[in-house]
Design an enzyme around this catalytic site. Structure first.
Site, PDB file in Angstrom:
ATOM      1  N   ASN A   1      17.852  40.534  59.107  1.00 13.37           N
ATOM      2  CA  ASN A   1      16.470  41.164  58.636  1.00 13.37           C
ATOM      3  C   ASN A   1      16.269  42.650  59.382  1.00 13.37           C
ATOM      4  OD1 ASN A   1      13.437  41.138  58.328  1.00 13.37           O
ATOM      5  ND2 ASN A   1      13.696  38.866  58.346  1.00 13.37           N
TER       6      ASN A   1
ATOM      7  N   ASP B   1      30.993  49.272  70.767  1.00  8.70           N
ATOM      8  CA  ASP B   1      32.070  49.919  71.451  1.00  8.70           C
ATOM      9  C   ASP B   1      33.229  49.169  71.451  1.00  8.70           C
ATOM     10  OD1 ASP B   1      29.427  50.985  72.608  1.00  8.70           O
ATOM     11  OD2 ASP B   1      30.748  52.404  73.448  1.00  8.70           O
TER      12      ASP B   1
ATOM     13  N   HIS C   1      28.785  49.020  81.900  1.00  3.12           N
ATOM     14  CA  HIS C   1      28.893  49.920  82.928  1.00  3.12           C
ATOM     15  C   HIS C   1      29.178  49.435  84.487  1.00  3.12           C
ATOM     16  CE1 HIS C   1      27.903  52.968  79.887  1.00  3.12           C
ATOM     17  NE2 HIS C   1      27.099  51.963  79.326  1.00  3.12           N
TER      18      HIS C   1
ATOM     19  N   ALA D   1      14.548  32.199  69.143  1.00  7.60           N
ATOM     20  CA  ALA D   1      13.745  33.441  69.503  1.00  7.60           C
ATOM     21  C   ALA D   1      13.702  33.972  70.629  1.00  7.60           C
ATOM     22  CB  ALA D   1      12.426  33.568  68.610  1.00  7.60           C
TER      23      ALA D   1
ATOM     24  N   THR E   1      24.072  35.305  77.269  1.00 10.15           N
ATOM     25  CA  THR E   1      25.266  35.745  78.228  1.00 10.15           C
ATOM     26  C   THR E   1      26.396  34.830  78.400  1.00 10.15           C
ATOM     27  OG1 THR E   1      24.157  34.164  79.963  1.00 10.15           O
ATOM     28  CG2 THR E   1      22.958  36.540  79.603  1.00 10.15           C
TER      29      THR E   1
ATOM     30  N   ARG F   1      20.761  28.932  76.711  1.00  5.31           N
ATOM     31  CA  ARG F   1      21.366  27.656  77.296  1.00  5.31           C
ATOM     32  C   ARG F   1      21.418  26.677  76.207  1.00  5.31           C
ATOM     33  NH1 ARG F   1      18.027  23.578  78.870  1.00  5.31           N
ATOM     34  NH2 ARG F   1      15.908  23.923  79.176  1.00  5.31           N
TER      35      ARG F   1
ATOM     36  N   ARG G   1      20.496  21.184  72.822  1.00 11.38           N
ATOM     37  CA  ARG G   1      21.076  19.967  72.305  1.00 11.38           C
ATOM     38  C   ARG G   1      21.825  20.259  71.302  1.00 11.38           C
ATOM     39  NH1 ARG G   1      15.943  20.401  69.433  1.00 11.38           N
ATOM     40  NH2 ARG G   1      16.432  20.408  67.282  1.00 11.38           N
TER      41      ARG G   1
END
Length: 211
Positions: free
Chosen positions: A80, A88, A110, A164, A169, A184, A187
């Site tokens: 979308n 990179d 960085h 959303a 991470t 996280r 389920r």
């Protein structure tokens, strides 16, 4: 292609890297000036821009690829508005994925400390701003919802839903619904999530291939 893939420091301002990025940025701009009806022209630009482009890939635009050549996209995947790939490092996206608006994938990292972020000493003795990169892998059949950011080194397993606004991470196992900042697992997705269990929404439609 550009030797950013081994996890070691590199200088993003090196001349030939800059030329590849300028080429990608020009192709981004070219794509973004085309209309949705100019499908052949859009396909030609994407074929020139991306490292791998399979059939049935569609972008609403605008798009923003940093290198372009480091992004590989499987077949029948939809993006979308406002998709960004700061590639990179490698970005590998599987078949039959769907991306909501404003999704960003980031691969470069960085140094955390200011002095090191400002400059590190290279093997030739020069002092330069360096960074490194980690790849991002998204398995087939994933739905990445609006305003999701996927950070360096993340792998998302097949047929996941990322809610959303999530900031991903860490790796997400296959068949998961995951959301949040940091993202996280909420389920595992099961038959309980089927639309056949929501007749008030399904109405007169039918689930294909399920009793």
């Amino acid at each position: 292609m550009l030797n950013n893939q081994n996890g070691e420091m590199f200088f993003p301002g090196e001349g030939w890297r800059v030329e590849v990025k300028k080429r990608a940025h020009a192709l981004n701009q070219k794509y973004n000036l085309l209309t949705e009806d100019q499908t052949e022209e859009r396909r030609a630009v994407l074929s020139e821009l991306l490292g791998e482009l399979n059939e049935g890939v569609s972008f609403n635009g605008p798009i923003r690829f940093h290198y372009g050549v480091h992004t590989r996209i499987g077949k029948n995947t939809f993006f979308n508005f406002n998709f960004t790939s700061q590639d990179d490092g490698m970005v590998m996206i599987g078949d039959n994925c769907d991306f909501g608006p404003n999704v960003t994938i980031v691969t470069p990292i960085h140094p955390m400390l200011f002095d090191e972020r400002k400059a590190l000493r290279c093997p030739d003795g020069s002092e330069r701003r360096l960074c490194y990169a980690k790849p991002v892998v998204i398995g087939r059949g994933c739905w990445i919802c609006a305003n999701v950011t996927i950070l360096p080194g993340v792998t998302i397993g097949e047929e996941c839903v990322i809610g959303a606004g999530s900031v991903v991470t860490h790796p997400i196992p296959a068949h998961s619904f995951a959301a949040g900042n940091p993202c996280r697992v909420i389920r595992t997705l099961t038959e309980a999530d089927s639309m056949k269990n929501k007749p008030e929404i399904l109405g007169d439609c039918e689930v294909i291939g399920k009793e």
